[in-house]
Design a protein around this motif. Sequence first.
Motif, PDB file in Angstrom:
ATOM      1  N   ARG A  90       0.816  -1.220   0.000  1.00 21.88           N
ATOM      2  CA  ARG A  90       0.000   0.000   0.000  1.00 21.88           C
ATOM      3  C   ARG A  90       0.843   1.261   0.000  1.00 21.88           C
ATOM      4  NH1 ARG A  90      -3.634  -2.890   3.187  1.00 21.88           N
ATOM      5  NH2 ARG A  90      -2.627  -2.251   5.104  1.00 21.88           N
ATOM      6  N   SER A  91       2.021   1.206   0.605  1.00 21.15           N
ATOM      7  CA  SER A  91       2.843   2.412   0.733  1.00 21.15           C
ATOM      8  C   SER A  91       3.983   2.480  -0.282  1.00 21.15           C
ATOM      9  CB  SER A  91       3.433   2.490   2.151  1.00 21.15           C
ATOM     10  OG  SER A  91       4.238   1.351   2.423  1.00 21.15           O
ATOM     11  N   ALA A  92       4.059   1.506  -1.172  1.00 26.14           N
ATOM     12  CA  ALA A  92       5.194   1.413  -2.102  1.00 26.14           C
ATOM     13  C   ALA A  92       5.137   2.479  -3.187  1.00 26.14           C
ATOM     14  CB  ALA A  92       5.237   0.033  -2.732  1.00 26.14           C
ATOM     15  N   ARG A  93       6.314   2.897  -3.642  1.00 25.35           N
ATOM     16  CA  ARG A  93       6.448   3.752  -4.811  1.00 25.35           C
ATOM     17  C   ARG A  93       6.668   2.918  -6.076  1.00 25.35           C
ATOM     18  NH1 ARG A  93       7.787   9.159  -3.729  1.00 25.35           N
ATOM     19  NH2 ARG A  93       6.409   9.822  -2.041  1.00 25.35           N
ATOM     20  N   GLN A  94       7.182   1.688  -5.885  1.00 21.09           N
ATOM     21  CA  GLN A  94       7.375   0.794  -7.023  1.00 21.09           C
ATOM     22  C   GLN A  94       7.081  -0.626  -6.571  1.00 21.09           C
ATOM     23  OE1 GLN A  94      10.999  -0.929  -9.780  1.00 21.09           O
ATOM     24  NE2 GLN A  94      11.033   1.268  -9.306  1.00 21.09           N
ATOM     25  N   PRO A 147      -0.289   6.702  -8.076  1.00 19.67           N
ATOM     26  CA  PRO A 147      -0.107   5.250  -7.974  1.00 19.67           C
ATOM     27  C   PRO A 147       1.362   4.870  -8.052  1.00 19.67           C
ATOM     28  CG  PRO A 147      -0.748   5.837 -10.193  1.00 19.67           C
ATOM     29  CD  PRO A 147      -0.802   7.106  -9.389  1.00 19.67           C
ATOM     30  N   PRO A 148       1.698   3.696  -7.552  1.00 18.33           N
ATOM     31  CA  PRO A 148       3.076   3.223  -7.699  1.00 18.33           C
ATOM     32  C   PRO A 148       3.342   2.765  -9.128  1.00 18.33           C
ATOM     33  CG  PRO A 148       1.716   1.517  -6.720  1.00 18.33           C
ATOM     34  CD  PRO A 148       0.850   2.745  -6.829  1.00 18.33           C
ATOM     35  N   LEU A 149       4.606   2.737  -9.497  1.00 22.75           N
ATOM     36  CA  LEU A 149       4.998   2.101 -10.752  1.00 22.75           C
ATOM     37  C   LEU A 149       4.913   0.598 -10.533  1.00 22.75           C
ATOM     38  CD1 LEU A 149       6.274   1.991 -13.600  1.00 22.75           C
ATOM     39  CD2 LEU A 149       8.519   2.105 -12.471  1.00 22.75           C
ATOM     40  N   VAL A 150       4.163  -0.083 -11.376  1.00 22.54           N
ATOM     41  CA  VAL A 150       3.975  -1.531 -11.248  1.00 22.54           C
ATOM     42  C   VAL A 150       4.587  -2.222 -12.464  1.00 22.54           C
ATOM     43  CG1 VAL A 150       2.305  -3.408 -11.114  1.00 22.54           C
ATOM     44  CG2 VAL A 150       1.875  -1.269  -9.885  1.00 22.54           C
ATOM     45  N   ILE A 151       5.511  -3.127 -12.208  1.00 24.39           N
ATOM     46  CA  ILE A 151       6.139  -3.912 -13.271  1.00 24.39           C
ATOM     47  C   ILE A 151       5.848  -5.376 -12.977  1.00 24.39           C
ATOM     48  CG2 ILE A 151       8.271  -4.415 -14.510  1.00 24.39           C
ATOM     49  CD1 ILE A 151       9.456  -1.863 -13.245  1.00 24.39           C
ATOM     50  N   ALA A 152       5.165  -6.027 -13.892  1.00 27.46           N
ATOM     51  CA  ALA A 152       4.818  -7.428 -13.688  1.00 27.46           C
ATOM     52  C   ALA A 152       5.346  -8.271 -14.831  1.00 27.46           C
ATOM     53  CB  ALA A 152       3.303  -7.591 -13.582  1.00 27.46           C
ATOM     54  N   VAL A 153       5.901  -9.416 -14.481  1.00 21.88           N
ATOM     55  CA  VAL A 153       6.372 -10.384 -15.465  1.00 21.88           C
ATOM     56  C   VAL A 153       5.515 -11.635 -15.327  1.00 21.88           C
ATOM     57  CG1 VAL A 153       8.302 -11.812 -16.227  1.00 21.88           C
ATOM     58  CG2 VAL A 153       8.723  -9.483 -15.415  1.00 21.88           C
ATOM     59  N   ILE A 154       4.951 -12.088 -16.431  1.00 23.44           N
ATOM     60  CA  ILE A 154       4.039 -13.226 -16.439  1.00 23.44           C
ATOM     61  C   ILE A 154       4.544 -14.249 -17.441  1.00 23.44           C
ATOM     62  CG2 ILE A 154       1.629 -13.945 -16.770  1.00 23.44           C
ATOM     63  CD1 ILE A 154       0.854 -10.982 -16.359  1.00 23.44           C
ATOM     64  N   ASP A 155       4.506 -15.487 -17.074  1.00 22.62           N
ATOM     65  CA  ASP A 155       4.919 -16.537 -18.002  1.00 22.62           C
ATOM     66  C   ASP A 155       3.820 -16.789 -19.027  1.00 22.62           C
ATOM     67  OD1 ASP A 155       5.398 -19.561 -18.834  1.00 22.62           O
ATOM     68  OD2 ASP A 155       7.264 -18.804 -17.961  1.00 22.62           O
ATOM     69  N   GLU A 156       4.212 -17.027 -20.263  1.00 24.62           N
ATOM     70  CA  GLU A 156       3.231 -17.266 -21.329  1.00 24.62           C
ATOM     71  C   GLU A 156       2.291 -18.413 -20.983  1.00 24.62           C
ATOM     72  OE1 GLU A 156       3.045 -18.472 -26.093  1.00 24.62           O
ATOM     73  OE2 GLU A 156       4.956 -17.826 -25.203  1.00 24.62           O
TER      74      GLU A 156
END
Length: 264
Positions: A90-94, A147-156
């Motif tokens: 909740r408090s994250a910037r990234q 909002p925070p910067l959100v980087i998500a990696v998902i497997d195909e």
Amino acid sequence: MEEPTADLIRAQLRRMRSAAGLSQEEFGRLLHYSASMVSSVETGTRPLDRVFLTRADEALKTGDLLTTLLKMAERESQPSWFRPWLEAERSARQLRYFNPSLVPGLLQTANYARMVLRFDSTRPHEEVEKQVAARLERQEILLRDRPPLVIAVIDESALRRRDAIMAEQLAHLLHMAELPHVQLHVIPADAGLHVGLSGPLALARSAEGGWVGHLENQLAGLVVDGEDAMATLLARWEGVRGVALPQTLSVALMKEVESQHGPQ
């Protein structure tokens, strides 16, 4: 939901209804519910309901007090091992997420989350719905003013599950990818063996620059913030990110997979 905040909601509901000079029957008519429904919510024989409390806030002009308290109660219902991560999230910037087999929780639709939570066949329907609501409440950080910067990696492979809900889930991911603060990357099926296959991980960077990590297994989860542990997790994240496609190619792949799942 037997937590103190849930008891507080019921007490506040009874107090404010009485202060407004409304009987349970009169209050029920305002909310389009029966008097017995009002009674069962106030006494705790029926679970707290978001729609009911939203209507109650509107009728009593509470300024979203009851629904805000409900969010707190839903957080209390989370396992104790998960609460420190919720605070960091909740408090994250990234925020950075990777899962080799599932869509990360922050990007799940209600139907996808419901199916994942039903992996535990002993979990009652009522508890599943509470957890779904709590998971969707977490996602509100994506829509706030800063909002925070959100980087998500998902497997195909996670995108190619042949479930009826996947067309909806893929459409949601593509919508999320349009947000300027959300970056989605897909690890293609031909990437071969890579460090991410060791398991999922999540990372949160605070406003002060510190990192917190979260790891899950079949029974519970672990929040870590030690210097050595974080150095290892950050290095593994770089390994995961390094085998993923750039966002443009990832979005193209998600669109291709979505087309193969058929109409929603």
